[in-house]
Design a protein around this motif. Structure first.
Motif, short mmCIF file in Angstrom:
data_model
loop_
_atom_site.label_atom_id
_atom_site.label_comp_id
_atom_site.label_asym_id
_atom_site.label_seq_id
_atom_site.Cartn_x
_atom_site.Cartn_y
_atom_site.Cartn_z
N GLU A 166 0.81 -1.20 0.00
CA GLU A 166 0.00 0.00 0.00
C GLU A 166 0.86 1.26 0.00
OE1 GLU A 166 -3.23 -2.39 2.67
OE2 GLU A 166 -2.28 -0.62 3.48
N ALA A 167 2.05 1.16 -0.55
CA ALA A 167 2.94 2.31 -0.60
C ALA A 167 2.30 3.42 -1.40
CB ALA A 167 4.26 1.90 -1.22
N PRO A 168 2.60 4.68 -1.08
CA PRO A 168 1.99 5.79 -1.76
C PRO A 168 2.22 5.82 -3.25
CG PRO A 168 3.04 6.53 0.28
CD PRO A 168 3.43 5.11 0.07
N GLY A 169 3.18 4.99 -3.72
CA GLY A 169 3.43 4.97 -5.16
C GLY A 169 2.30 4.40 -5.98
N HIS A 170 1.39 3.66 -5.36
CA HIS A 170 0.27 3.10 -6.11
C HIS A 170 -0.65 4.23 -6.57
CE1 HIS A 170 -2.70 0.13 -7.33
NE2 HIS A 170 -3.61 0.94 -6.81
N VAL A 171 -1.00 4.21 -7.84
CA VAL A 171 -1.80 5.28 -8.42
C VAL A 171 -3.28 5.04 -8.17
CG1 VAL A 171 -2.40 6.52 -10.52
CG2 VAL A 171 -0.06 5.71 -10.19
N LEU A 172 -3.91 5.98 -7.49
CA LEU A 172 -5.35 5.90 -7.27
C LEU A 172 -6.03 6.78 -8.31
CD1 LEU A 172 -5.95 6.03 -3.41
CD2 LEU A 172 -6.68 4.25 -4.98
N SER A 173 -6.37 6.19 -9.43
CA SER A 173 -7.02 6.95 -10.49
C SER A 173 -8.46 7.24 -10.11
CB SER A 173 -6.99 6.16 -11.80
OG SER A 173 -7.79 5.00 -11.69
#
Length: 428
Positions: free
Chosen positions: A28-35
């Motif tokens: 769940e690192a902030p690098g995951h893009v929440l489109s």
């Protein structure tokens, strides 16, 4: 009164060490893009899951007739559903902090499909009631998804993300009664649960493909018993969590006071509205979903405290037009919009702040917070129906206004100069 921006006390024995609490989970690192599309999917899934808890309310008479249930037994349908939901908040939602959330969400949704199918084909009252408990227990996947979305968001955007996802929850709660009543009129009450089972299965498939996969070990290797104890420990230790839980209890007591009793004056003279027309008032309340997104953005700008204060003042004021419900449906509409805007603004702010306090314990914190939400909702419902029977709509509005003013007073007394997370500290 100590401020919330003071350093947290040393970790309690049942709480993960500070390094684990403050470090994002690997998957769940902030690098995951929440489109925008993924956020919309989160919102739809949350709304669909929580709607199941409220489908039965306009269907009770029909269900009772179909399964030859006594009035008392029919009344237990809603009670047992909420009992299951409360148990799920405490016993299932915290698992999101020590398990692969993607897998947990999908498994809960598939089990929810089974519970909904059992309700839809229930041949007896026993099967129906058992299915309702199981359905309520598993519908807490909504809160797992809220914590999941919050953990995926960068800190500077967490309020916006929680607001968007919560708007789906709000819409699901308020539209559930309208949707179930309309479907039951078209195809019978069983179609409501069977259709929901199909939709939930589709969502499980899509979420399985879209949600980020687990790529590392969870930050806290707690045994299940210690995990549950740590939920209590976190709330007992931190004033911000207790304060936000208390505000949540009060605002949802006010929310439930209105929505659990407004059908009573509307069904009587001079309005004498039909069940369908009464259910349609949920559409007016959906305007409150707009407050969820706005409040989230304000939280990201460091205005959490003042967002809370303004919303609580609005909540208290909303009971003035609501008190004139018997005289004017326009007054009711104004009151409904004001109350729902206020409640959702406080709710989103609460969730954003408590998750930011200990991101790695987000599931436990949101699950624990929602237990207070459930207590408030139950209290409001019981008080409203009792007061209406004893003293009428005026007494109901007086109670709602009193609860709202108590929440505003609690917020005012808690003022201590603390800052919001966006500004670098806690928020009262």
């Amino acid at each position: 009164m100590a401020t919330d921006c003071a350093p947290a006390p040393p970790s309690a024995p049942d709480t993960p060490p500070a390094s684990a609490r403050d470090t994002p989970r690997a998957e769940e690192a902030p690098g995951h893009v929440l489109s925008r599309g993924v956020l919309l999917l989160f919102a739809v899934a949350c709304g669909t899951a929580v709607a199941n808890v409220y489908f039965a309310q306009p269907l009770l008479v029909t269900v009772g007739q179909d399964l030859a249930m006594s009035p008392a037994l029919v009344g237990s349908v809603v009670t047992l559903t909420h009992v299951g939901y409360g148990l799920g908040l405490f016993f299932l939602v915290p698992l999101g902090d020590v398990a692969d959330r993607r897998r947990l969400v999908v498994v809960q949704l598939l089990l929810l499909v089974a519970a909904l199918a059992a309700i839809g084909v229930a041949p007896t009252a026993t099967v129906l009631l058992t299915g309702m408990v199981a359905m309520g227990l598993l519908a807490v996947v909504t809160q797992t998804l809220v914590a999941f979305a919050a953990s995926l968001a960068p800190p500077a955007q967490r309020g916006r993300v929680v607001g968007l996802v919560t708007s789906g929850v709000v819409s699901g709660i308020l539209l559930a009664r309208t949707a179930s009543g309309a479907m039951a009129d078209l195809a019978g009450w069983r179609s409501v649960y069977l259709a929901s089972a199909v939709l939930t299965a589709l969502l499980a498939l899509v979420l399985h493909r879209v949600l980020p996969r687990h790529t590392g070990a969870p930050p806290a290797a707690l045994r299940y018993g210690r995990l549950l104890r740590s939920t209590v420990t976190l709330f007992a230790r931190e004033r911000l969590l207790r304060l936000r839980a208390a505000l949540g209890l009060l605002v949802f007591a006010a929310f439930s006071t209105l929505w659990s009793s407004v059908a009573l004056p509307l069904s009587e003279a001079p309005h004498s509205l039909s069940h369908t027309a009464i259910g349609a008032w949920g559409l007016v309340g959906v305007v409150g979903a707009l407050a969820a997104t706005v409040a989230g953005r304000l939280n990201d700008r460091g205005l959490a405290r003042w967002t809370t204060g303004a919303a609580l003042a609005l909540l208290a004021v909303s009971w003035l037009p609501l008190a004139h419900t018997r005289d004017s449906l326009w007054a009711l509409a104004v009151g409904v919009v004001l109350l729902d805007l206020a409640v959702q603004a406080v709710h989103v702010t609460n969730q954003t702040l408590i998750h930011a306090r200990h991101p790695a314990a987000g599931s436990r914190l949101i699950g624990g917070y929602m237990v207070f939400y459930s207590i408030g909702s139950a209290t409001g419902a019981i008080a409203a129906t009792t007061l209406y029977a004893a003293a009428g709509w005026g007494a109901v509005c007086a109670f709602g206004a009193t609860v709202s003013c108590l929440a505003l007073a609690l917020w005012a007394l808690a003022r201590d100069g603390a800052r919001s997370p966006a500004a670098g500290g806690g928020d009262a």
